[in-house]
Design a protein around this motif. Structure first.
Motif, short mmCIF file in Angstrom:
data_model
loop_
_atom_site.label_atom_id
_atom_site.label_comp_id
_atom_site.label_asym_id
_atom_site.label_seq_id
_atom_site.Cartn_x
_atom_site.Cartn_y
_atom_site.Cartn_z
N ALA A 34 0.82 -1.21 0.00
CA ALA A 34 0.00 0.00 0.00
C ALA A 34 0.85 1.26 0.00
O ALA A 34 0.42 2.31 -0.49
CB ALA A 34 -0.94 0.00 1.21
N GLY A 35 2.06 1.16 0.51
CA GLY A 35 2.96 2.32 0.54
C GLY A 35 3.82 2.45 -0.70
O GLY A 35 4.65 3.36 -0.77
N ARG A 67 4.71 -12.30 1.37
CA ARG A 67 4.63 -10.87 1.14
C ARG A 67 3.92 -10.52 -0.17
O ARG A 67 3.16 -9.56 -0.24
CB ARG A 67 6.04 -10.29 1.14
CG ARG A 67 6.08 -8.77 1.04
CD ARG A 67 7.50 -8.28 1.20
NE ARG A 67 7.69 -7.00 0.55
CZ ARG A 67 8.86 -6.48 0.26
NH1 ARG A 67 9.96 -7.15 0.57
NH2 ARG A 67 8.96 -5.30 -0.33
N ARG A 68 4.12 -11.36 -1.20
CA ARG A 68 3.47 -11.04 -2.48
C ARG A 68 1.95 -11.11 -2.35
O ARG A 68 1.22 -10.33 -2.96
CB ARG A 68 3.98 -11.97 -3.58
CG ARG A 68 3.41 -13.37 -3.58
CD ARG A 68 4.13 -14.31 -4.52
NE ARG A 68 5.35 -14.83 -3.92
CZ ARG A 68 5.93 -15.96 -4.30
NH1 ARG A 68 5.43 -16.65 -5.31
NH2 ARG A 68 7.01 -16.40 -3.71
N LEU A 69 1.45 -12.06 -1.51
CA LEU A 69 0.00 -12.16 -1.31
C LEU A 69 -0.52 -10.98 -0.50
O LEU A 69 -1.61 -10.46 -0.76
CB LEU A 69 -0.34 -13.48 -0.65
CG LEU A 69 0.07 -14.76 -1.39
CD1 LEU A 69 -0.45 -15.99 -0.66
CD2 LEU A 69 -0.43 -14.74 -2.83
N LYS A 70 0.24 -10.58 0.49
CA LYS A 70 -0.16 -9.41 1.28
C LYS A 70 -0.18 -8.16 0.40
O LYS A 70 -1.08 -7.32 0.49
CB LYS A 70 0.80 -9.20 2.45
CG LYS A 70 0.73 -10.30 3.51
CD LYS A 70 1.72 -10.02 4.64
CE LYS A 70 1.67 -11.07 5.72
NZ LYS A 70 2.64 -10.80 6.80
N ASN A 71 0.82 -8.04 -0.47
CA ASN A 71 0.85 -6.88 -1.37
C ASN A 71 -0.37 -6.85 -2.28
O ASN A 71 -0.97 -5.78 -2.50
CB ASN A 71 2.12 -6.93 -2.23
CG ASN A 71 3.37 -6.56 -1.47
OD1 ASN A 71 3.30 -6.19 -0.30
ND2 ASN A 71 4.51 -6.67 -2.13
N ILE A 72 -0.76 -8.00 -2.83
CA ILE A 72 -1.92 -8.04 -3.72
C ILE A 72 -3.19 -7.67 -2.97
O ILE A 72 -4.07 -7.00 -3.51
CB ILE A 72 -2.02 -9.43 -4.36
CG1 ILE A 72 -0.88 -9.63 -5.37
CG2 ILE A 72 -3.37 -9.64 -5.05
CD1 ILE A 72 -0.74 -11.04 -5.89
N ALA A 73 -3.29 -8.10 -1.71
CA ALA A 73 -4.46 -7.73 -0.92
C ALA A 73 -4.53 -6.21 -0.73
O ALA A 73 -5.62 -5.62 -0.74
CB ALA A 73 -4.42 -8.43 0.44
N ASP A 74 -3.37 -5.57 -0.60
CA ASP A 74 -3.33 -4.11 -0.42
C ASP A 74 -3.42 -3.37 -1.75
O ASP A 74 -4.00 -2.28 -1.83
CB ASP A 74 -2.03 -3.70 0.28
CG ASP A 74 -1.98 -4.15 1.72
OD1 ASP A 74 -3.06 -4.41 2.29
OD2 ASP A 74 -0.86 -4.25 2.27
N ASN A 75 -2.81 -3.95 -2.80
CA ASN A 75 -2.69 -3.26 -4.08
C ASN A 75 -2.69 -4.30 -5.19
O ASN A 75 -1.65 -4.91 -5.47
CB ASN A 75 -1.39 -2.44 -4.10
CG ASN A 75 -1.19 -1.72 -5.43
OD1 ASN A 75 -2.05 -1.74 -6.29
ND2 ASN A 75 -0.03 -1.11 -5.58
N PRO A 76 -3.81 -4.54 -5.86
CA PRO A 76 -3.91 -5.62 -6.85
C PRO A 76 -3.23 -5.31 -8.19
O PRO A 76 -3.20 -6.18 -9.06
CB PRO A 76 -5.42 -5.80 -7.03
CG PRO A 76 -5.99 -4.46 -6.72
CD PRO A 76 -5.12 -3.89 -5.62
N GLU A 77 -2.68 -4.10 -8.36
CA GLU A 77 -2.02 -3.77 -9.63
C GLU A 77 -0.64 -4.44 -9.66
O GLU A 77 0.20 -4.21 -8.78
CB GLU A 77 -1.86 -2.25 -9.75
CG GLU A 77 -3.16 -1.47 -9.62
CD GLU A 77 -4.14 -1.76 -10.75
OE1 GLU A 77 -3.67 -2.08 -11.87
OE2 GLU A 77 -5.35 -1.70 -10.52
#
Length: 313
Positions: A34-35, A67-77
Motif C-alpha cells: 500500500a505504501g 509478502r506477495r500475497l499481502k501486497n496483492i491484498a493491499d494493491n492488486p495492480e
C-alpha cells in the motif's frame, strides 16, 4: 535495434508475444504494498490465452502469509515480465503484462489453474501443488507491452528442393527441430520415431525442401499431393535459426510447389497444445478448417488451410 509494440489487452498483442507468454518457463512478478514498496520474485506460471496463473508452492503454516500475497491484498495492480536473453542481442525479446491480480484458494478457477500448471511443469509431479491449503495468483491482463530485436534472414540462407537422395538430410533436420518435444508432448510426437524409409516414402508422395546456411542444412519441410489440396508436414527449423524467417520461407516454397502443380490449397496439421505453432501459421495466412481429438491421447489436432491460387508477397 528492435521493434516495440504497445497493445491494450491480450486481444491486440502480436502473435509472437502471445507465443512467448505461453511458452516461457519463468516470469518475474512485480507487486507493491500500500505504501508503494516494490517486490519482484521469479515465478512459474501458466497462460491460458486470457489470464496468467502462478501457484504459491506448498509451505506449511506460511503459504498464505507471503509478502506477495499481502501486497496483492493491499494493491492488486501488478506486472509480469517474461523475456528471452541471449549473448547474441539479435535474439532478445520481452513481454510485460500489466494487470490486476486476485488470489484464488478454492473453486473451479483454482482447480483449473492448478491443472494448467501441473501440465506445463513436470517438476510438479515430485513437488505436488497444494490443492487443499494452497493459493494461486490469477492475473488478468489490462495492457501488454512487447519488444523484440529486429532480425533479418541471413542472405546466405537458401531454400532448395530435396531430391530422392536428400532424405537423410531431411530426416536429420526434422529430428533436430522436433527434439524439443521429446518427453514434453503428450501424446509424444510420432516425428521422433520416423525412420529413413518413412521419410523416403513420404517424399515419394510429394517432395521436400531443405534450408541451407552455406553447406549446412538448418531446416526442412515435406509435402504431399492429395486430392484437392497439398498437405504440408514436418516443418522443422534448427533451434539456433528460429526467428529468422526460415520456417516462413519453407512454407512459401511448399505453397509455390502446390501452385505449380495446380493445387488450390495448402493444409497443415498443428497440435492444439502448441499455441506458438498455431500463431506462426496464422501469421502466414492460414485459418482453422477443422479440429478433432488426437487419436493417441489428450490433445486436439487442428487442421489449418490457406488458399494459394494467388501468389502473395
Amino acid at each position: 535495434m528492435g521493434q516495440a509494440d504497445k497493445e491494450i489487452g491480450v486481444a491486440g498483442a502480436p502473435a509472437w508475444a502471445l507465443a512467448l507468454l505461453r511458452d516461457a518457463r519463468v516470469g518475474r512478478l512485480a507487486t507493491a504494498d500500500a505504501g508503494g514498496r516494490p517486490l519482484v520474485v521469479p515465478v512459474c506460471y501458466a497462460f491460458d490465452g486470457a489470464c496468467c496463473y502462478s501457484a504459491v508452492d506448498a509451505k506449511p503454516k506460511s503459504t498464505r502469509n507471503l509478502r506477495r500475497l499481502k501486497n496483492i491484498a493491499d494493491n492488486p495492480e501488478i506486472s509480469l515480465v517474461v523475456d528471452v536473453w541471449d549473448e547474441d542481442w539479435s535474439r532478445l525479446a520481452w513481454v510485460i503484462v500489466e494487470g490486476r491480480a486476485t488470489v484464488l484458494a478454492s473453486g473451479a478457477a483454482f482447480t483449473r489453474a492448478i491443472d494448467l500448471l501441473a501440465a506445463k511443469y513436470p517438476q510438479y509431479e515430485g513437488l505436488p501443488l497444494d490443492r487443499e491449503a494452497g493459493a494461486v495468483i490469477a492475473v488478468t491482463p489490462v495492457r501488454v507491452l512487447s519488444w523484440h530485436a529486429t532480425v533479418r534472414s541471413p542472405p546466405e540462407i537458401r531454400i532448395e528442393p530435396a531430391g530422392a537422395d536428400g532424405a537423410a538430410e531431411v530426416l536429420r533436420a526434422m529430428q533436430r527441430g522436433f527434439e524439443q518435444y521429446r518427453g514434453s508432448l503428450q501424446p509424444p510426437s510420432s516425428a521422433l520415431d520416423e525412420t529413413l524409409d518413412d521419410v523416403r516414402a513420404a517424399m515419394a508422395r510429394g517432395g521436400a525442401f531443405v534450408a541451407r546456411d552455406g553447406p549446412t542444412v538448418v531446416g526442412s519441410a515435406r509435402y504431399q499431393f492429395r486430392p484437392g489440396y497439398t498437405y504440408a508436414e514436418r516443418v522443422a527449423v534448427d533451434p539456433a535459426y528460429r526467428g529468422r524467417g526460415v520456417g516462413a520461407a519453407l512454407m512459401r516454397a511448399i505453397e509455390d510447389a502446390a501452385r505449380a502443380s495446380g493445387s488450390p490449397e495448402v493444409r497443415i496439421g498443428v497440435r492444439a497444445s502448441l499455441p506458438g505453432n498455431l500463431h506462426f501459421y496464422e501469421d502466414l495466412g492460414y485459418r482453422t478448417l477443422a479440429s478433432s481429438p488426437h487419436p493417441r491421447g489428450p490433445d486436439f489436432d487442428m487442421t489449418l488451410s490457406k488458399d494459394v491460387r494467388s501468389p502473395t508477397t
